[in-house]
Design an enzyme around this catalytic site. Structure first.
Site, mmCIF file in Angstrom:
data_model
loop_
_atom_site.group_PDB
_atom_site.id
_atom_site.type_symbol
_atom_site.label_atom_id
_atom_site.label_comp_id
_atom_site.label_asym_id
_atom_site.label_seq_id
_atom_site.Cartn_x
_atom_site.Cartn_y
_atom_site.Cartn_z
ATOM 1 N N CYS A 1 0.830 -1.215 0.000
ATOM 2 C CA CYS A 1 0.000 0.000 0.000
ATOM 3 C C CYS A 1 0.860 1.258 0.000
ATOM 4 O O CYS A 1 1.297 1.721 1.057
ATOM 5 C CB CYS A 1 -0.941 -0.008 1.208
ATOM 6 S SG CYS A 1 -1.995 1.444 1.258
ATOM 7 N N CYS B 1 -0.620 4.129 2.007
ATOM 8 C CA CYS B 1 -0.488 4.022 3.465
ATOM 9 C C CYS B 1 0.945 4.289 3.916
ATOM 10 O O CYS B 1 1.174 4.939 4.929
ATOM 11 C CB CYS B 1 -0.855 2.624 3.963
ATOM 12 S SG CYS B 1 -2.235 1.863 3.143
ATOM 13 N N ASP B 2 1.919 3.756 3.182
ATOM 14 C CA ASP B 2 3.287 3.705 3.701
ATOM 15 C C ASP B 2 4.280 4.604 2.965
ATOM 16 O O ASP B 2 5.422 4.734 3.400
ATOM 17 C CB ASP B 2 3.801 2.252 3.651
ATOM 18 C CG ASP B 2 2.928 1.329 4.497
ATOM 19 O OD1 ASP B 2 2.432 1.793 5.545
ATOM 20 O OD2 ASP B 2 2.731 0.168 4.105
#
Ligand code: NAP
Length: 315
Positions: free
Chosen positions: A135, A138-139
């Protein structure tokens, strides 16, 4: 504790929320179980340009919250819980929630979506969460001004690479063929980006890293050119895998007919599954399109079909 509902929706992506809108407007008071990732896969994407109704584009989380609010406004009851077991052997259907509640439902719409796949490289799980991710949204932030690599050549890989290129000094794309599968406009943007380098005909072999006590970090990705068989290690701080998805259908094994890849088998065009009264919508039953708008449309179809089914087969 048990509750009886006319319509239960399992899953909270565009398909589930849209089924909620239709079932609510049919005055069936649907209960929607949101699962562990309310909003589904779109909540982990960034820019979305192809969902109608947003002339300037938008982001996945905004679109999903809009659809959720619409479903709530027309009367869908949302429950923050996960379904752990289903029994579709007879009507009404029985579904167990992780909070101990049993839901008894006259009809069910399954809209559990799909999850990102992992490559299964030897060191992948060791560095998962320490520089290995599926992701980018997300990261990606952890890799500001660093070097990352995206694996894959589909829409997700291209979008991830473009997103990361705004944060990172350098982004590699490792793709196993000599052409991308993703949308042309994304290809054009990727090939224009100065800090994205594509390694064509290349497959990942393993992730390199360092560990000192509990501290682990990724230092590189070993790759192999499939035409020359030459191997090299590219120095990277983060590895993002974008190699497609697996349908989230584990819960329904033995209950609904699944195909070889695990997708729920539905009658084309109407969302009927192998069990009368259970309908499926969205990515869990769609190996072909896997677009948010298609998922939303199939949620509408499942909602309409479930309402009709309840009229024709009241309990
Ligand atoms: P995808 O389209 O299935 O692409 C997966 C990519 O990973 C392909 O390029 C594939 O290579 C590669 N791959 C698969 N297995 C591999 C392996 N074992 N080793 C190395 N490479 C491997 O998956 P996706 O990009 O996640 O997209 C899924 C669906 O969501 C698609 O329908 C896509 O259009 C949709 N989507 C749409 C948007 C959007 O419209 N904005 C954004 C994201 C996703 P090959 O090309 O050689 O098969």
């Amino acid at each position: 504790m048990s509750e009886h509902v006319k319509a239960l929706i399992i899953g909270s992506g565009p398909a589930g929320y849209t089924a909620g809108i239709y079932l609510s407007r049919a005055e069936l008071k649907p209960l929607l179980i949101e699962g562990i990732q309310p909003g589904g896969q779109l909540t982990i994407t960034n820019e979305v340009e192809n969902f109608p109704g947003y002339p300037d584009g938008s982001t996945g989380p905004v679109i999903m919250e809009d659809i959720r609010q619409q479903a709530l406004r027309v009367g869908t009851e949302m429950r923050a819980a996960t379904v752990t077991k289903v029994d579709f052997s007879s009507r009404p259907f029985h579904c167990q929630l992780d909070n101990g509640t049993e839901i008894i439902a006259d009809t069910v719409v399954v809209a559990t979506g799909a999850n990102a796949r992992w490559l299964g490289m030897p060191s992948e799980q060791k560095y998962r969460g320490y520089g290995v991710s599926t992701c980018a949204t997300c990261d990606g932030n952890f890799f500001r001004k660093k070097t990352t690599v995206v694996i894959g050549g589909g829409d997700t890989a291209l979008e991830d690479a473009l997103y990361l290129s705004t944060l990172c000094n350098k982004v590699y794309i490792v793709h196993r063929r000599d052409e991308f599968r993703g949308t042309k406009s994304l290809q054009t943007q990727v090939l224009k980006a100065e800090n994205i380098e594509v390694l064509w005909d290349t497959v990942p072999v393993d992730i390199m890293g360092e560990q000192q006590g509990f501290i682990k970090k990724v230092t590189g990705l070993q790759v192999r050119n499939v035409k020359t068989n030459e191997e090299q290690t590219i120095a990277v701080d983060g590895v993002f895998e974008a190699i497609g998805v697996t349908p989230a259908s584990e819960l329904f094994k033995g209950q609904l007919e699944l195909n070889e890849q695990g997708y729920i088998v539905t009658t084309p065009g109407n969302g009927h599954t192998s069990v009368e009264g259970v309908f499926a919508a969205g990515d869990v039953q769609d190996p072909h399109y896997r677009q948010a708008i298609v998922a939303a449309a199939s949620g509408a179809i499942a909602g309409i079909e479930a309402s009709r089914f309840l009229m024709e087969h009241p309990l």
